[in-house]
Design a protein around this motif. Sequence first.
Motif, PDB file in Angstrom:
ATOM      1  N   LEU A   1      -9.569  -2.215  52.050  1.00  0.00           N
ATOM      2  CA  LEU A   1      -8.687  -1.057  52.152  1.00  0.00           C
ATOM      3  C   LEU A   1      -7.854  -0.905  50.889  1.00  0.00           C
ATOM      4  CD1 LEU A   1      -7.426  -1.462  55.841  1.00  0.00           C
ATOM      5  CD2 LEU A   1      -9.333  -0.074  55.008  1.00  0.00           C
ATOM      6  N   GLN A   2      -7.392  -2.035  50.344  1.00  0.00           N
ATOM      7  CA  GLN A   2      -6.572  -1.988  49.139  1.00  0.00           C
ATOM      8  C   GLN A   2      -7.379  -1.539  47.933  1.00  0.00           C
ATOM      9  OE1 GLN A   2      -4.809  -5.719  48.110  1.00  0.00           O
ATOM     10  NE2 GLN A   2      -3.758  -4.920  46.292  1.00  0.00           N
ATOM     11  N   LEU A   3      -8.625  -1.964  47.831  1.00  0.00           N
ATOM     12  CA  LEU A   3      -9.420  -1.690  46.648  1.00  0.00           C
ATOM     13  C   LEU A   3      -9.620  -0.201  46.413  1.00  0.00           C
ATOM     14  CD1 LEU A   3     -12.138  -4.489  47.025  1.00  0.00           C
ATOM     15  CD2 LEU A   3     -10.144  -4.473  45.492  1.00  0.00           C
ATOM     16  N   ASN A   4      -9.760   0.565  47.483  1.00  0.00           N
ATOM     17  CA  ASN A   4     -10.012   2.005  47.342  1.00  0.00           C
ATOM     18  C   ASN A   4      -8.883   2.856  47.910  1.00  0.00           C
ATOM     19  OD1 ASN A   4     -13.010   0.677  48.062  1.00  0.00           O
ATOM     20  ND2 ASN A   4     -12.965   2.062  46.287  1.00  0.00           N
ATOM     21  N   SER A   5      -7.744   2.219  48.174  1.00  0.00           N
ATOM     22  CA  SER A   5      -6.595   2.936  48.766  1.00  0.00           C
ATOM     23  C   SER A   5      -6.985   3.653  50.050  1.00  0.00           C
ATOM     24  CB  SER A   5      -5.991   3.917  47.745  1.00  0.00           C
ATOM     25  OG  SER A   5      -5.517   3.241  46.615  1.00  0.00           O
TER      26      SER A   5
END
Length: 319
Positions: free
Chosen positions: A248-252
């Motif tokens: 989730l963090q990697l692609n916002s």
Amino acid sequence: MQALVFENTGTADVLHMHESADLVPAGDELLVAVTAAGLNFADIYRRQGRYPLAGNSPYIAGYEGAGRVIAVGENVKGWKAGDRVGFADVPLAHASHICVPVEHAIRLPEWLSESDAAAVLLQGLTADYLLHDVLPLRAGMHVAVLAAAGGVGRLLLQMLKHQGIHTFAVASNQDKQSACLGLGAEAAAGYDTWAKEVREWQSGGCDVVFDSVGTTLTESLDSLKDGGRVVLFGMSGGALSAFDPSRLQLNSHGILGADLWTYLVSGEERQRRADRLFALIKDGKVTLPPVTQFALSAGADAHRLLETRSFSGKIILMP
């Protein structure tokens, strides 16, 4: 009072008619003679033992319907015998009579039949809150809708189109996909290929995916553009597919849980949202689903039809 009941969970064979004492409304309730009650997958799941059950055995399913008031509690104001009323979140609806808390009662416009009200209220109010409350939606966005040929999906497709939002429909077979295209979807695909096809439709990915299936969560995340969101509002397919939260963090990306009962918090809110839905129907912006009616006494057959998942439209039980 007569009701469609079951004592033990199981197949549709456990359902049968049961007669019990007449209901008496509490001080803040309306006693309603049910004209039509909606049948939903949640009712199937309750009968199967997958969802919690209201009341005691013999159990009565059903949460939405419409009818006419035949008595009012002593504290009720503004309602009288003979008034037409709908409801979307009152248990024990698969019966000839039901006590509706006045805060849950929805006034019906004169032009809308009680059968049509029972066919559209629960799914229509669900589509309404998904459109207006969960996250900001703007004209020009690209959105995928899973189970798009279902009760909520077909209404949501039409509402999104009315707002100028581009939609991709996911449905289980070609007939359902064709129906979705007729309701305003720009493209459609089945569950085996949709994650690939949605990026052929919109190369950067979707702004939002409305997912009521759950087992498709990984594919829904794969279909998002950077900064996109999955709105998870059901798990009709079973347990959520597993994924690594760090992605989730990697692609916002984000996953938003959504539930209708968070928003139906008062009688005024129920009526306001219902009136907004009714206006879309009256103006022709939203069409009602095709309705198949069963006598309440044939409720087991209605359950069996819905369970095939080949059915498209709305099943109504008529006491």
